[in-house]
Scaffold this motif. Structure first.
Motif, PDB file in Angstrom:
ATOM      1  N   LEU A 119       0.835  -1.200   0.000  1.00 15.82           N
ATOM      2  CA  LEU A 119       0.000   0.000   0.000  1.00 15.82           C
ATOM      3  C   LEU A 119       0.869   1.249   0.000  1.00 15.82           C
ATOM      4  CD1 LEU A 119      -2.691   1.485   0.327  1.00 15.82           C
ATOM      5  CD2 LEU A 119      -2.488   1.169   2.779  1.00 15.82           C
ATOM      6  N   PHE A 122       2.557   1.779  -3.302  1.00 14.91           N
ATOM      7  CA  PHE A 122       1.623   2.374  -4.265  1.00 14.91           C
ATOM      8  C   PHE A 122       1.454   3.870  -4.001  1.00 14.91           C
ATOM      9  CE2 PHE A 122      -2.951   3.533  -4.595  1.00 14.91           C
ATOM     10  CZ  PHE A 122      -2.991   3.708  -5.958  1.00 14.91           C
ATOM     11  N   LEU A 123       1.226   4.204  -2.738  1.00 11.61           N
ATOM     12  CA  LEU A 123       1.027   5.621  -2.408  1.00 11.61           C
ATOM     13  C   LEU A 123       2.273   6.434  -2.736  1.00 11.61           C
ATOM     14  CD1 LEU A 123      -0.934   5.561   0.948  1.00 11.61           C
ATOM     15  CD2 LEU A 123      -1.729   6.226  -1.310  1.00 11.61           C
ATOM     16  N   ILE A 130       2.174  11.967  -9.598  1.00  9.79           N
ATOM     17  CA  ILE A 130       1.183  12.996  -9.926  1.00  9.79           C
ATOM     18  C   ILE A 130       1.805  14.397  -9.981  1.00  9.79           C
ATOM     19  CG2 ILE A 130      -0.982  14.051  -9.186  1.00  9.79           C
ATOM     20  CD1 ILE A 130      -1.850  11.272  -8.269  1.00  9.79           C
ATOM     21  N   ILE A 134       2.349  17.223 -13.440  1.00 12.63           N
ATOM     22  CA  ILE A 134       2.116  18.676 -13.459  1.00 12.63           C
ATOM     23  C   ILE A 134       3.393  19.404 -13.866  1.00 12.63           C
ATOM     24  CG2 ILE A 134       1.378  20.649 -12.093  1.00 12.63           C
ATOM     25  CD1 ILE A 134      -0.008  18.648 -10.231  1.00 12.63           C
ATOM     26  N   SER A 149       3.594  16.076 -21.219  1.00 11.98           N
ATOM     27  CA  SER A 149       2.802  15.893 -20.015  1.00 11.98           C
ATOM     28  C   SER A 149       1.669  14.909 -20.253  1.00 11.98           C
ATOM     29  CB  SER A 149       2.301  17.264 -19.597  1.00 11.98           C
ATOM     30  OG  SER A 149       1.194  17.153 -18.814  1.00 11.98           O
ATOM     31  N   LEU A 150       0.957  15.053 -21.379  1.00 11.25           N
ATOM     32  CA  LEU A 150      -0.169  14.158 -21.632  1.00 11.25           C
ATOM     33  C   LEU A 150       0.312  12.719 -21.861  1.00 11.25           C
ATOM     34  CD1 LEU A 150      -3.155  13.944 -21.816  1.00 11.25           C
ATOM     35  CD2 LEU A 150      -3.039  14.409 -24.240  1.00 11.25           C
ATOM     36  N   PHE A 153       1.289  11.314 -18.599  1.00  8.64           N
ATOM     37  CA  PHE A 153       0.124  11.035 -17.776  1.00  8.64           C
ATOM     38  C   PHE A 153      -0.586   9.766 -18.230  1.00  8.64           C
ATOM     39  CE2 PHE A 153      -4.487  11.446 -17.440  1.00  8.64           C
ATOM     40  CZ  PHE A 153      -4.580  11.249 -16.080  1.00  8.64           C
ATOM     41  N   LEU A 154      -0.851   9.667 -19.526  1.00  4.49           N
ATOM     42  CA  LEU A 154      -1.605   8.504 -20.009  1.00  4.49           C
ATOM     43  C   LEU A 154      -0.834   7.208 -19.757  1.00  4.49           C
ATOM     44  CD1 LEU A 154      -3.106   9.813 -23.356  1.00  4.49           C
ATOM     45  CD2 LEU A 154      -4.281   9.417 -21.199  1.00  4.49           C
ATOM     46  N   LEU A 164      -1.558  -1.852  -9.803  1.00  5.20           N
ATOM     47  CA  LEU A 164      -2.649  -2.171  -8.883  1.00  5.20           C
ATOM     48  C   LEU A 164      -3.163  -3.584  -9.121  1.00  5.20           C
ATOM     49  CD1 LEU A 164      -4.504   1.207  -8.796  1.00  5.20           C
ATOM     50  CD2 LEU A 164      -3.326   0.050  -6.935  1.00  5.20           C
TER      51      LEU A 164
ATOM     52  N   PHE C  31      -8.476   7.793 -21.120  1.00  3.41           N
ATOM     53  CA  PHE C  31      -8.422   8.015 -19.691  1.00  3.41           C
ATOM     54  C   PHE C  31      -9.526   7.234 -18.974  1.00  3.41           C
ATOM     55  CE2 PHE C  31      -8.824  11.236 -16.130  1.00  3.41           C
ATOM     56  CZ  PHE C  31      -7.867  10.580 -15.399  1.00  3.41           C
ATOM     57  N   LEU C  38      -8.660   0.534 -13.258  1.00  2.00           N
ATOM     58  CA  LEU C  38      -8.530   0.724 -11.818  1.00  2.00           C
ATOM     59  C   LEU C  38      -9.738   0.145 -11.098  1.00  2.00           C
ATOM     60  CD1 LEU C  38      -7.088   4.327 -11.437  1.00  2.00           C
ATOM     61  CD2 LEU C  38      -5.912   2.183 -11.732  1.00  2.00           C
ATOM     62  N   PHE C  84      -8.075   3.890  -0.770  1.00  2.00           N
ATOM     63  CA  PHE C  84      -6.864   4.599  -1.202  1.00  2.00           C
ATOM     64  C   PHE C  84      -6.833   4.738  -2.722  1.00  2.00           C
ATOM     65  CE2 PHE C  84      -5.134   3.861   3.037  1.00  2.00           C
ATOM     66  CZ  PHE C  84      -4.462   5.042   3.230  1.00  2.00           C
ATOM     67  N   ILE C  85      -7.208   3.644  -3.390  1.00  2.00           N
ATOM     68  CA  ILE C  85      -7.197   3.714  -4.863  1.00  2.00           C
ATOM     69  C   ILE C  85      -8.164   4.782  -5.329  1.00  2.00           C
ATOM     70  CG2 ILE C  85      -7.715   2.452  -6.977  1.00  2.00           C
ATOM     71  CD1 ILE C  85      -6.748  -0.051  -5.683  1.00  2.00           C
ATOM     72  N   VAL C  88      -6.600   8.201  -4.781  1.00  2.00           N
ATOM     73  CA  VAL C  88      -5.515   8.471  -5.734  1.00  2.00           C
ATOM     74  C   VAL C  88      -6.081   8.661  -7.130  1.00  2.00           C
ATOM     75  CG1 VAL C  88      -3.511   7.449  -6.845  1.00  2.00           C
ATOM     76  CG2 VAL C  88      -3.744   7.330  -4.393  1.00  2.00           C
ATOM     77  N   ALA C  91      -7.336  12.040  -7.500  1.00  2.00           N
ATOM     78  CA  ALA C  91      -6.249  12.995  -7.710  1.00  2.00           C
ATOM     79  C   ALA C  91      -5.748  12.919  -9.141  1.00  2.00           C
ATOM     80  CB  ALA C  91      -5.108  12.700  -6.739  1.00  2.00           C
ATOM     81  N   GLU C  92      -5.653  11.704  -9.655  1.00  2.58           N
ATOM     82  CA  GLU C  92      -5.200  11.553 -11.037  1.00  2.58           C
ATOM     83  C   GLU C  92      -6.174  12.193 -12.008  1.00  2.58           C
ATOM     84  OE1 GLU C  92      -4.275   7.599 -12.193  1.00  2.58           O
ATOM     85  OE2 GLU C  92      -2.186   7.789 -11.592  1.00  2.58           O
ATOM     86  N   VAL C  95      -5.679  15.981 -12.075  1.00  4.74           N
ATOM     87  CA  VAL C  95      -4.494  16.390 -12.823  1.00  4.74           C
ATOM     88  C   VAL C  95      -4.655  16.049 -14.298  1.00  4.74           C
ATOM     89  CG1 VAL C  95      -2.051  15.932 -13.120  1.00  4.74           C
ATOM     90  CG2 VAL C  95      -2.988  16.218 -10.849  1.00  4.74           C
ATOM     91  N   GLY C  96      -5.177  14.853 -14.563  1.00  5.77           N
ATOM     92  CA  GLY C  96      -5.278  14.390 -15.944  1.00  5.77           C
ATOM     93  C   GLY C  96      -6.215  15.265 -16.751  1.00  5.77           C
ATOM     94  N   ILE C  99      -4.639  18.485 -17.584  1.00  3.40           N
ATOM     95  CA  ILE C  99      -3.669  18.388 -18.686  1.00  3.40           C
ATOM     96  C   ILE C  99      -4.388  18.316 -20.024  1.00  3.40           C
ATOM     97  CG2 ILE C  99      -1.915  16.892 -19.710  1.00  3.40           C
ATOM     98  CD1 ILE C  99      -1.068  16.153 -16.872  1.00  3.40           C
TER      99      ILE C  99
END
Lengths: 457, 638, 120
Positions: A119, A122-123, A130, A134, A149-150, A153-154, A164, C31, C38, C84-85, C88, C91-92, C95-96, C99
């Motif tokens: 856990l 992962f965190l 993240i 940015i 950035s994109l 991110f993807l 996960l 996305f 997830l 938690f997932i 998170v 949050a993703e 941000v995503g 973007i």
């Protein structure tokens, strides 16, 4: 635990400092002071003074390895800020926020170096990733920055999905996220556990940009603002590697026969693709991106070997690699032209900067009397220690020889070619910091035990 | 005397300090200060080396450990120096010849700007430091550090005049070829670690008898590739002639006297390992002999004074490898020493000629210099006699030892093996070629009439004292340097050299030939060399440029006998030399190097295409590799 | 219902997500497919959590041991992980989407095939 709490608090402090302090230099000073504070509390913890004793139910454990690595990270981060913090002003207006994000990333790094539970792994990885999405896109009007950035991110979110799923499968097999309980099983490992392990291997390989999961690296490193590329390619990469080796040591140590061949394949692919492709780059920045892949290939050798030498060697390697790369990027940021030709005649205009860059490049190439040589030596020795796959070592040596070619292209441009470099102005403080970085690279190349003795005390 | 070893670290440290002072303060120091620092540090190192040498002679050598350099698991690599017979001898050569060349350089480089002057001396000192590290190290890793260091310095010094693109290319070539050798050396080190568990000479050699034959062969062959890179043997030799792009004293120091002998040192140091592998010994001997012959024929055709000397260096190095390959390690090292004297002398004298000719290097534009630059001429002549092998000059004794040992290979009860006779024959032929091209060079340059421009003629002058004094000292050494290794046949117990080295170098248990045979062999080689020199004298004492003479003058010239030589011996040899230079060097050697480059090039381009910039294709490639890895993991494993 | 059904369902959802990422060009849809991956994991975690919980209680009952608080709570960490997932992922998403919006502002498109300035 000291650094974990302080770094999170400092992140928040930095966000407020953007509002409260008018001058950017004041914000910068707060950041540097904060970083020094982080280093101090971490070293205090290394010496046995713990201020915050939070019961994490065994999910976090700050052992010697983690604390020593954190120290390395904070020292590198201080040098990074001293060299490059000023250049963040050019990226955009949200100066304090960039620094805040860097502190949050450091918080994530502190987690990944000390996790005992999947856990927390992962965190930690997400807390690192993240803010990086940015920072990569922080140059908002620049299409390259947007694109990087994109893409980051993807692909990053995709690899998070893999991670996960891997964790879920392992949980299904072992009933726990705890690394020690993951590694304890009777008889043969269940297919669920092995599949989960392989998925985690993929996602970690992605994060450290090991082939064939490296594709994001050149594009993202190239597109991101150079100050942040420097951070990503060094400190962040080192942190993920430490997490990688911890994970495979503590959680999957008992499965070694299952993953050793896979890691050998990934190592060979990474070394090959990183080195061969770096040869053909026209831009020094992109060359450094590929070089970071190539260096990752060398660090993968530690994972492959997975013995006491390997962990020790990896600490030395990430230190040598981070310092040298920070030193090179600090100079690169100042350049107007990132191509190799842009460095023509640089030695005439800035002899000191050229000399420090040269030593850093020599270290990356693994020339003796620099930290780079010794760290490569440790890696290869560790791989030899496994007693099999001598060809892997020979292949790595061959690839290290190829790497000399592209690192020397820069040296050659600086010293042996004539050209007009646009005048760059640097402060004496910048120069002295670079000298310190270079001195550390050479010092560790002669007395590696200065660092490694801390590991044993 | 015993505690003199405690300060042995000063020997490499002083040049390093010199490097730092000259490198960092070059803008603030005057030229004379730079010279004092540059030469002074080497001089003190030389004095200390003498002390070490005397100490070793008294039997007080040893290994001094400073700190634990690397300790990974059970492998401990101390940062340690080993002072024994072999290393103390090399120390003397490096610091002694190095010092003379430093002194020479102060005058030769006088016209440079102070800043460049400082840079030049700092590189020179760094080079000496690396070379000292190489020979003093007590294990292969320290040797490797010095090894890389000298490669790097050579790169820097060849590229010293970096304005010129040609020099850049030469520097690159030297670097790449050296890197190939270094690579093999590095792999050899790891192989040694894998098989013996250590890198310290003591440990490795003690373990050596337990090595399997294959391992010994692989290790020694890899080491030999490393040595071939540094010591310019086939196929990695082409960088050395090109490296003549650097300043002449650099050529003398690096490419003649010290750096190129690193390979010889390494093999002589590892003689215990080599003795285990018949195959490797044969490879070393054959490659050495082939190189000696090839380079000697190429040297016949060169017109650049430095190029001739460069190929001659390659050829002499081949000779040394031949000696190592037939197991005559001490003869090889002996030749290293005498060669260091006369080759440094020849290069420095050539530098003096170039200096006098205002930078001209083409011998066709020289001639008749003997009267104008007397000291240079006489010293050059001494060098030529020494390299040609006329007794009692130094080259004679070392070359004779090599020839004799080549003949004695595999010999039983006084009869010679076929292999020995072939080796001896080719080696003797090479020696004759050497005498021929060296005297051709001498006569074209110094006798006959001057063929350069009026301006050059006006400018000819003898070099200043800082240049001539090193020449004279080296000339004296070239004359008497061989006397420490007089074979037993002439003076009983005269071979002090082999005796001195015997504790570190295994002796061959050979059957010594009778003294009369030995006399006969010496006489034979001396007479043949003498004849060759006379031929060269008749051929070249009145050398005229072909394009300047014209047909009428050829008729005027009544030396039909010259024409005869020209047609029967010289022409074919010239053509052969040209053939080797053009075909072998251009096609085979360069082709091989370029071919590898092209392959990498092609592969790299293909791999770059994978980086298409499309997110979709990235994900696709990742998923495909995931599927493959899963298949490997779950189905293809047993 | 045996656990294999849940595993198959989750893996199916996960694979649909991967295929979506592979085939679609719209950044927002890609996305969403990642979000699907997830959530497949969330489902699996909850299923495993229940499985471990049931197994622990059954083992205790079989051995006639008292059912303690700890045994009842077995498997709860799986469900905590799901939270938690979610956090998170949220949050993703923030941000995503930011973007993607930034990209849309600059090139007026969210097609990822337009992202090919950086290559080779």
């Amino acid at each position: 635990m000291n650094a974990l709490v302080i770094s999170a608090v400092l992140g928040v402090v930095m966000m407020f400092s953007g509002i409260l302090l008018k001058q950017k230099s004041a914000v910068r000073n707060v950041a540097i002071a904060g970083m020094v504070l982080l280093l101090i509390v971490n070293v205090l913890e290394l010496c046995g003074n713990v201020f915050f004793n939070i019961d994490s139910k065994g999910m976090i454990e700050f052992d010697r390895f983690a604390l020593l690595f954190n120290t390395i990270v904070y020292v590198s981060a201080i040098l990074y800020l001293l060299l490059s913090a000023r250049d963040m002003e050019k990226v955009g207006v949200n100066y304090a926020e960039y620094l805040a994000l860097i502190f949050f990333i450091l918080c994530g790094i502190t987690l990944t170096s000390s996790f005992r539970s999947l856990l927390i792994l992962f965190l930690g990885i997400e807390i690192i990733s993240i803010p990086l999405y940015i920072l990569t896109g922080s140059d908002k009007r620049n299409l390259k920055s947007n694109e990087a950035s994109l893409k980051y991110f993807l692909l990053g979110a995709f690899s998070t999905g893999l991670m996960l799923m891997g964790i879920a499968l392992i949980y299904g097999a072992q009933g726990s996220f705890d690394t020690t309980r993951v590694s304890s099983f009777q008889g043969t490992a269940s297919p669920l556990l092995v599949a989960g392990m392989v998925l985690l291997l993929f996602s970690m390989a992605f994060k450290v940009s090991a082939a064939p999961f490296h594709f994001w690296t050149p594009d993202v490193y190239d597109g991101a603002p150079t100050v942040f590329t420097s951070f990503m390619a060094t400190i962040v990469k080192a942190a993920v590697f430490i997490a990688f080796i911890r994970l495979f040591d503590e959680a999957f140590g008992t499965l070694q026969s299952q993953w050793q061949l896979l890691i050998a394949i990934i190592t060979v692919a990474t070394l090959f693709i990183g080195n061969i492709t770096a040869v053909f780059q026209q831009s020094v920045k992109r060359m450094l991106a590929y070089s970071s892949i190539a260096q990752a290939g060398f660090m993968m050798l530690a994972l492959y070997a997975m013995n006491a030498d390997a962990k020790e060697g990896l600490l030395l390697y990430v230190t040598a690699y981070s310092l040298a790369t920070i030193g090179i990027f600090a100079v690169l940021i100042k350049m107007k032209d990132y191509t190799f030709e842009g460095f023509n005649g640089f030695a005439k205009q800035q002899p000191l900067l050229a000399a420090t860059t040269t030593i850093c490049l020599l270290s990356l190439a693994g020339i003796p009397l620099t930290a780079g040589f010794l760290s490569k030596f440790y890696m290869l020795k560790a791989a030899l220690g496994t007693g099999k796959h001598l060809w892997l070592v020979i292949f790595a040596v061959l690839m290290a020889a190829v790497s000399v070619y592209y690192y020397f292209r820069v040296i050659q441009a600086m010293y042996f070619k004539d050209g007009e470099v646009q005048k760059i102005d640097v402060s004496p403080a910048f120069k002295w910091t670079l000298v310190v970085v270079t001195a550390l690279v050479v010092l560790l190349g002669v007395f590696p035990n200065l660092l490694l003795n801390w590991y044993y005390f | 005397m015993k505690n003199a070893l405690n300060i042995v670290y000063l020997i490499p440290l002083l040049p390093l300090v010199g490097f730092l002072i000259n490198g960092l303060l070059r803008k603030h120091l005057s030229k004379s200060m730079i010279s004092v620092v540059g030469c002074g540090t080497i001089l003190v190192s030389f004095a200390l080396s003498i002390v070490m040498f005397l100490q070793v002679k008294n039997g007080d050598g040893g290994t001094i450990e400073y700190f634990n350099f690397i300790s990974v698991g059970e492998l401990t690599i101390p940062f340690a120096f080993q002072i024994d017979q072999l290393s103390s001898l090399f120390l003397l050569i490096i610091t002694g010849v190095g010092f003379l060349i430093h002194v020479y350089s102060t005058s030769y480089m006088q016209e440079e700007k102070p800043e460049h002057f400082g840079r030049y001396f700092s590189y020179l000192n760094l080079f000496v430091f690396s070379m000292l590290l190489l020979v003093m190290g007590a294990n292969y890793v320290i040797m490797f550090i010095g090894w890389e260091g000298v490669g790097l310095c050579s790169y820097l010094l060849i590229g010293y005049w970096f304005k010129n693109n040609e020099y850049n290319k030469a520097a690159n070539k030297a670097f790449v070829m050296n890197r190939i050798g270094d690579l093999a050396f590095l792999i050899a080190i790891f192989w040694i670690i894998a098989k013996t568990g250590g890198v310290n000479y003591g440990e490795v050699f003690a373990f050596a008898p337990k090595l399997s034959g294959t391992d010994a062969t692989i290790i020694t062959l890899l080491l030999f590739v490393g040595a071939a890179g540094k010591s310019a043997q086939i196929p990695l030799y082409t960088w050395l002639p090109d490296a003549m792009a650097g300043p002449t004293p650099v050529s003398a120091l690096i490419h003649a006297a010290t750096m190129v002998t690193a390979g010889i040192y390494m093999i002589a140091r590892s003689n215990v390992l080599y003795s285990l592998s018949e195959v490797s010994m044969n490879v070393v001997a054959i490659v050495g002999l082939a190189t000696a012959l090839l380079a000697a024929t190429i040297a016949l055709k060169q017109n650049d004074i430095k190029k001739v000397l460069a190929y001659s260096t390659v050829s002499q190095l081949g000779y040394m490898f031949l000696a190592l390959g037939v197991g005559a390690y001490s003869a090889g090292v002996f030749h290293v020493m005498t060669h260091a004297f006369f080759k440094a002398l020849l290069f420095l004298a050539a530098g003096s000629v170039i200096h006098a000719m205002s930078g001209e290097q083409d011998i066709r534009n020289m001639g008749g210099l003997s009267k104008k630059i007397r000291i240079t001429f006489i010293t050059f002549l001494i060098g030529c006699i020494a390299i040609a092998g006329i007794p009692p000059f130094s080259g004679f004794f070392s070359k004779d030892a090599i020839l004799l040992n080549a003949l004695l290979v595999d010999s039983h009860d006084g009869s010679f093996s076929i292999k020995g006779i072939i080796l001896y024959g080719v080696a003797l032929f090479t020696a004759l070629l050497t005498a021929f091209y060296m005297f051709r060079l001498l006569f074209i340059t110094f006798s006959g009439t001057f063929r350069g421009t009026e301006e050059q003629k006006h400018h000819i002058h003898e070099s200043p004292a800082p240049m001539t004094i090193p020449l004279i000292i080296l000339a004296v050494l070239s004359i008497i340097g061989g006397l420490i290794g007089i074979p037993d046949a002439i003076v009983k117990g005269g071979d002090k050299f082999t005796e001195f080295l015997s504790p570190v170098i295994a002796q061959r248990a050979g059957h010594p030939v009778s003294h009369s045979t030995e006399y006969m062999l010496m006489g034979l080689s001396t007479v043949l060399v003498g004849i060759t020199i006379i031929v060269a004298w008749r051929q070249y004492r009145n050398y005229k440029r072909k394009e300047a003479t014209g047909f009428a003058k050829v008729l005027e010239d009544k030396w039909y006998v010259d024409e005869f030589y020209e047609k029967i011996i010289v022409k074919p040899l010239h053509n052969f030399g040209g053939f080797l230079k053009n075909v072998f060097e251009k096609l085979v050697v360069d082709g091989l190097v370029n071919g590898v480059g092209r392959m990498v090039n092609y592969g790299g381009r293909q791999f770059r295409l994978l980086q298409s910039g499309q997110v979709g294709s990235y994900v696709l490639l990742m998923v495909l590799s995931m599927v493959i890895i899963f298949l490997v993991q779950f189905f293809l494993r047993k | 219902m045996p656990i294999t059904h849940y595993i198959i369902l989750s893996l199916a959802l996960f694979s649909i997500g991967i295929v979506g990422v592979l085939t679609r060009r719209n950044a927002i849809i890609i996305f969403m497919c990642i979000e699907l991956m997830l959530n497949a994991v969330n489902l699996l975690l909850v299923a495993f959590s229940k499985m471990h919980n049931y197994a622990a209680i059954k083992a205790a009952a079989d051995q006639k041991l008292p059912i303690t608080e700890a045994i009842l709570n077995t498997g709860s960490e799986g469900q905590i992980f799901v939270f938690f997932i979610m956090v998170v992922a949220a949050a993703e998403v923030t941000v995503g989407l930011a973007i993607i919006v930034m990209m849309y502002r600059n090139i007026h498109s969210v097609d990822v095939n337009f992202l090919n300035r950086l290559k080779h």
